[in-house]
Design a protein around this motif. Structure first.
Motif, mmCIF file in Angstrom:
data_model
loop_
_atom_site.group_PDB
_atom_site.id
_atom_site.type_symbol
_atom_site.label_atom_id
_atom_site.label_comp_id
_atom_site.label_asym_id
_atom_site.label_seq_id
_atom_site.Cartn_x
_atom_site.Cartn_y
_atom_site.Cartn_z
ATOM 1 N N SER A 293 21.592 -24.642 -7.111
ATOM 2 C CA SER A 293 21.061 -25.896 -6.577
ATOM 3 C C SER A 293 21.753 -26.264 -5.271
ATOM 4 N N ASP A 294 20.967 -26.768 -4.342
ATOM 5 C CA ASP A 294 21.433 -27.219 -3.030
ATOM 6 C C ASP A 294 21.965 -26.115 -2.127
ATOM 7 N N ASN A 295 21.766 -24.857 -2.472
ATOM 8 C CA ASN A 295 22.189 -23.742 -1.625
ATOM 9 C C ASN A 295 21.018 -22.796 -1.402
ATOM 10 N N ALA A 296 21.081 -22.062 -0.316
ATOM 11 C CA ALA A 296 20.064 -21.044 -0.060
ATOM 12 C C ALA A 296 20.200 -19.929 -1.095
ATOM 13 N N PRO A 297 19.094 -19.304 -1.492
ATOM 14 C CA PRO A 297 19.172 -18.177 -2.432
ATOM 15 C C PRO A 297 20.035 -17.057 -1.852
ATOM 16 N N ILE A 298 20.742 -16.371 -2.729
ATOM 17 C CA ILE A 298 21.602 -15.258 -2.324
ATOM 18 C C ILE A 298 20.998 -13.972 -2.865
ATOM 19 N N VAL A 299 20.842 -12.976 -1.996
ATOM 20 C CA VAL A 299 20.335 -11.677 -2.425
ATOM 21 C C VAL A 299 21.458 -10.951 -3.160
ATOM 22 N N VAL A 300 21.224 -10.658 -4.431
ATOM 23 C CA VAL A 300 22.204 -9.919 -5.229
ATOM 24 C C VAL A 300 22.014 -8.430 -4.986
ATOM 25 N N THR A 301 20.762 -7.982 -5.055
ATOM 26 C CA THR A 301 20.436 -6.583 -4.814
ATOM 27 C C THR A 301 18.942 -6.454 -4.545
ATOM 28 N N TRP A 302 18.547 -5.327 -4.004
ATOM 29 C CA TRP A 302 17.132 -5.060 -3.739
ATOM 30 C C TRP A 302 16.883 -3.565 -3.836
ATOM 31 N N THR A 303 15.621 -3.221 -3.965
ATOM 32 C CA THR A 303 15.246 -1.815 -4.044
ATOM 33 C C THR A 303 13.871 -1.609 -3.420
ATOM 34 N N LYS A 304 13.621 -0.404 -3.006
ATOM 35 C CA LYS A 304 12.322 -0.013 -2.454
ATOM 36 C C LYS A 304 11.935 1.293 -3.121
ATOM 37 N N SER A 305 10.702 1.364 -3.606
ATOM 38 C CA SER A 305 10.201 2.600 -4.207
ATOM 39 C C SER A 305 8.768 2.828 -3.755
ATOM 40 N N VAL A 306 8.302 4.033 -3.928
ATOM 41 C CA VAL A 306 6.947 4.383 -3.524
ATOM 42 C C VAL A 306 5.939 3.719 -4.460
ATOM 43 N N THR A 307 4.909 3.129 -3.892
ATOM 44 C CA THR A 307 3.837 2.553 -4.697
ATOM 45 C C THR A 307 3.046 3.686 -5.330
ATOM 46 N N THR A 308 2.855 3.593 -6.633
ATOM 47 C CA THR A 308 2.152 4.643 -7.368
ATOM 48 C C THR A 308 0.657 4.329 -7.434
ATOM 49 N N PRO A 309 -0.180 5.363 -7.601
ATOM 50 C CA PRO A 309 -1.633 5.138 -7.649
ATOM 51 C C PRO A 309 -2.063 4.141 -8.728
ATOM 52 N N ASP A 310 -1.345 4.120 -9.863
ATOM 53 C CA ASP A 310 -1.732 3.188 -10.930
ATOM 54 C C ASP A 310 -1.029 1.833 -10.807
ATOM 55 N N VAL A 311 -0.247 1.601 -9.792
ATOM 56 C CA VAL A 311 0.469 0.369 -9.470
ATOM 57 C C VAL A 311 1.492 -0.023 -10.544
ATOM 58 N N GLY B 137 0.805 -1.213 0.000
ATOM 59 C CA GLY B 137 0.000 0.000 0.000
ATOM 60 C C GLY B 137 0.839 1.264 0.000
ATOM 61 N N THR B 138 2.048 1.202 0.543
ATOM 62 C CA THR B 138 2.935 2.366 0.625
ATOM 63 C C THR B 138 4.162 2.222 -0.263
ATOM 64 N N ASN B 139 4.808 1.059 -0.194
ATOM 65 C CA ASN B 139 6.049 0.842 -0.944
ATOM 66 C C ASN B 139 5.968 -0.391 -1.828
ATOM 67 N N THR B 140 6.772 -0.362 -2.878
ATOM 68 C CA THR B 140 6.957 -1.517 -3.745
ATOM 69 C C THR B 140 8.397 -1.965 -3.568
ATOM 70 N N ASP B 141 8.577 -3.217 -3.167
ATOM 71 C CA ASP B 141 9.905 -3.777 -2.939
ATOM 72 C C ASP B 141 10.217 -4.795 -4.017
ATOM 73 N N ALA B 142 11.465 -4.798 -4.474
ATOM 74 C CA ALA B 142 11.905 -5.788 -5.452
ATOM 75 C C ALA B 142 13.261 -6.329 -5.016
ATOM 76 N N VAL B 143 13.480 -7.607 -5.250
ATOM 77 C CA VAL B 143 14.741 -8.246 -4.884
ATOM 78 C C VAL B 143 15.179 -9.158 -6.030
ATOM 79 N N LEU B 144 16.478 -9.149 -6.300
ATOM 80 C CA LEU B 144 17.065 -10.048 -7.287
ATOM 81 C C LEU B 144 17.807 -11.129 -6.518
ATOM 82 N N LEU B 145 17.452 -12.396 -6.771
ATOM 83 C CA LEU B 145 18.076 -13.524 -6.092
ATOM 84 C C LEU B 145 18.860 -14.375 -7.070
ATOM 85 N N ARG B 146 19.985 -14.890 -6.591
ATOM 86 C CA ARG B 146 20.729 -15.898 -7.348
ATOM 87 C C ARG B 146 20.455 -17.222 -6.664
ATOM 88 N N ILE B 147 19.931 -18.163 -7.412
ATOM 89 C CA ILE B 147 19.580 -19.469 -6.865
ATOM 90 C C ILE B 147 20.498 -20.512 -7.473
#
Length: 135
Positions: free
Chosen positions: A26-44, A14-24
């Motif tokens: 096999s046999d390992n936990a996903p690794i966060v490569v990068t992430w971002t947070k931006s304001v959610t816009t009225p038109d989504v 409702g307030t923010n849009t979050d995005a994350v890029l993961l490297r997956i």
């Protein structure tokens, strides 16, 4: 050749849009490569595209190569918020595939009355077709 996959996850809140890029890998936990947070816009859509472009661009900088994303997953609290707050709901058409036995339990039976009234389903039984149509 790399034996890992990149995926992007996006949550439109409702307030923010979050995005994350993961490297997956096999046999390992996903690794966060990068992430971002931006304001959610009225038109989504605008906020969603902005977050996707930003996290992809940051991922290309960190990975130093052409980044191939295998999947994008989207989650949103907009629907849940609309139902809980009873705001922004529209009249709906619902098709329920069923057999004749399910006619004994009307659609939306367990829905709160105020929510049922807001979506205002008009029920039509299509006997012999195996479905019910609400419009």
């Amino acid at each position: 050749m790399n034996n890992f996959t990149y995926v992007i996850g996006v949550d439109v809140g409702g307030t923010n849009t979050d995005a994350v890029l993961l490297r997956i890998q096999s046999d390992n936990a996903p690794i966060v490569v990068t992430w971002t947070k931006s304001v959610t816009t009225p038109d989504v859509s605008t906020g969603l595209i902005t977050a996707l472009e930003k996290v992809y661009s940051q991922g290309k900088e960190k990975c130093g190569m052409d980044l191939v994303v295998s999947a994008i997953m989207l989650g949103t609290t907009h629907f849940v918020n609309a139902v809980l707050q009873r705001k922004g709901l529209a009249k709906v058409c619902t098709i329920r595939l069923c057999g004749l036995a399910t006619h004994s339990l009307k659609p939306m039976t367990h829905w709160p009355l105020d929510l049922r009234e807001q979506v205002d389903p008009n029920l039509t039984y299509r006997l012999g077709l195996g479905c019910e149509i609400f419009y």
